[in-house]
Scaffold this active site. Structure first.
Site, mmCIF file in Angstrom:
data_model
loop_
_atom_site.group_PDB
_atom_site.id
_atom_site.type_symbol
_atom_site.label_atom_id
_atom_site.label_comp_id
_atom_site.label_asym_id
_atom_site.label_seq_id
_atom_site.Cartn_x
_atom_site.Cartn_y
_atom_site.Cartn_z
ATOM 1 N N ASP A 47 49.308 28.297 25.207
ATOM 2 C CA ASP A 47 48.009 28.909 25.468
ATOM 3 C C ASP A 47 47.403 28.296 26.731
ATOM 4 O O ASP A 47 47.678 27.129 27.058
ATOM 5 C CB ASP A 47 47.058 28.675 24.289
ATOM 6 N N TYR A 75 53.935 18.987 18.382
ATOM 7 C CA TYR A 75 52.578 19.188 18.889
ATOM 8 C C TYR A 75 51.642 18.118 18.327
ATOM 9 O O TYR A 75 51.754 17.731 17.157
ATOM 10 C CB TYR A 75 52.038 20.563 18.463
ATOM 11 N N ASP A 89 40.646 29.049 17.977
ATOM 12 C CA ASP A 89 40.564 27.883 18.845
ATOM 13 C C ASP A 89 39.153 27.769 19.405
ATOM 14 O O ASP A 89 38.267 28.582 19.084
ATOM 15 C CB ASP A 89 41.614 27.925 19.964
ATOM 16 N N ARG A 181 47.378 27.301 16.099
ATOM 17 C CA ARG A 181 46.054 27.836 15.744
ATOM 18 C C ARG A 181 46.032 28.375 14.322
ATOM 19 O O ARG A 181 45.030 28.249 13.614
ATOM 20 C CB ARG A 181 45.661 28.934 16.734
#
Length: 302
Positions: A47, A75, A89, A181
Site C-alpha cells: 500500500d 510484516y 487503515d 488491514r
C-alpha cells in the site's frame, strides 16, 4: 514487427526499502529509469503508506517473480484499537468507535485464532476484482458489493508490544495474498473494540530483507551510475525456495531451446518442480522426470 523495448538488457533483483507515500508502481518505474532497464516488475504490492521490502525484478528475473510472490513474507504493524475505518487503515474515514479496550491476555488469545489456514475477506478498498472492476473503484463510488473470503496461511502472529491502551504492535508471517488491514479489522471485531492498521512495514519477503534494501534517496542519487548496478542481485536469488539440479552441457543447450535436458539431481523427487543451473547460471525452471528437467520457463543469456 514488434517494437523493441528501450533500455539495457540487464537481469537481476533490486531490493528497495520503500518509503511511505510512494506507490509500488512508482518505485518500479523509478528503478527501471535509474537502471535504464528495458523490463521491470515487482513481487508483491505494498500500500502507498506502507514501508519495507519491495523486490524489483529486472529482465529475465521477471520470470522468477511468481516464486517470490508465493513465498512467505513478514510484516510488523501497529493496530489502532477503538476505531474502525472504511479503508481498514489510517487513511480512511472513521466509521465506528468503541471505548472498550482488551487486556494483553485477551489480545494474545484472539491472535491464536488467526494462525494456520484461515479464510480472509479482503478490504473493500483493495485491488480485488468484482465482476471485472476493482473493488476500490466500487467502494469510492459508494456501491454495495460483497467480496468472497479467500484462503490464507498464517505461520506466525504475535504481540510485540503494547505502548498504550489504544495501540498494539504485532508481527505476522504469512503466505501469498494476505491483507494485513483485514487482520487488523478482524482482530478488532473479534475483540469487540474495532481496529485498523496505523503503520505497516514488510520486513522481509522470501529471501529479501528490508534492512538490505536501498532507500528511495539512494535510488535517486545513484541513478544511471555504476554504483547502482553494484546493488543488483542475481536472478537466481528469486529461485531460493526451489531445489536446484545441475545441467550437463548438452542438457543446458537442449533446455535453452525449450526441450527436456539431462541434469544431475540429488534429493529431488520425480515430478518435483526445480531449477537447473549450468556453470553457476540459471538455465530453466521445470519439472524433474527420470534424469531430465522438462522446462516451463527458460532463461535467455544476455
Amino acid at each position: 514487427m514488434a517494437r523493441r523495448r528501450k533500455g539495457r538488457d540487464i537481469s537481476g533483483w533490486l531490493v528497495v526499502d520503500k518509503p511511505a507515500g510512494v506507490t509500488s508502481s512508482a518505485v518500479v518505474n523509478k528503478a527501471r529509469w535509474a537502471l535504464n532497464a528495458n523490463k521491470a516488475g515487482h513481487a508483491g504490492t505494498l500500500d502507498p503508506e506502507a514501508t519495507g521490502v519491495l523486490a524489483i525484478a529486472l529482465g529475465e528475473a521477471t520470470k522468477t517473480v511468481p516464486f517470490i510472490t508465493d513465498a512467505l513474507k513478514a510484516y510488523r504493524f501497529t493496530v489502532r484499537l477503538g476505531q474502525a475505518t472504511n479503508t481498514d487503515d489510517a487513511e480512511g474515514e472513521v466509521i465506528a468507535t468503541s471505548d472498550m479496550r482488551p487486556t494483553d491476555d485477551d489480545i494474545k488469545e484472539a491472535l491464536s485464532g488467526f494462525l494456520g489456514d484461515i479464510m480472509q475477506v479482503p478490504p473493500k478498498f483493495s485491488a480485488v476484482k468484482i465482476d471485472g472492476q476493482r473493488a476500490y473503484k466500487l467502494a469510492r463510488a459508494d456501491e454495495e458489493f460483497e467480496i468472497a473470503a479467500r484462503p490464507l496461511w498464517v505461520e506466525e502472529l504475535i504481540l510485540n508490544d503494547r505502548p498504550d491502551a489504544n495501540h498494539v504492535e504485532l508481527e505476522m508471517v504469512c503466505g501469498k495474498g494476505g491483507y494485513v488491514r483485514a487482520i487488523a479489522r478482524d482482530l478488532g471485531e473479534k475483540l469487540g473494540c474495532y481496529g485498523h492498521v496505523q503503520r505497516l512495514r514488510r520486513i522481509w519477503s522470501g529471501p529479501f530483507d528490508a534492512e538490505d534494501g536501498i532507500t528511495w534517496d539512494q535510488l535517486e542519487s545513484m541513478a544511471r551510475t555504476p554504483e547502482l548496478d553494484a546493488y543488483l542481485r542475481p536472478l537466481e536469488q528469486g529461485l531460493a525456495d526451489l531445489p536446484e539440479v545441475k545441467a550437463t552441457a548438452e542438457g543446458a543447450t537442449r533446455m535453452r531451446n525449450g526441450n527436456p535436458g539431462m541434469v544431475i539431481a540429488h534429493n529431488v523427487e520425480f515430478g518435483e518442480e526445480c531449477w537447473a543451473s549450468f556453470e553457476g547460471e540459471a538455465v530453466a525452471v521445470g519439472v524433474y522426470k527420470a534424469g531430465e528437467l522438462h522446462p516451463s520457463r527458460v532463461f535467455v543469456k544476455a
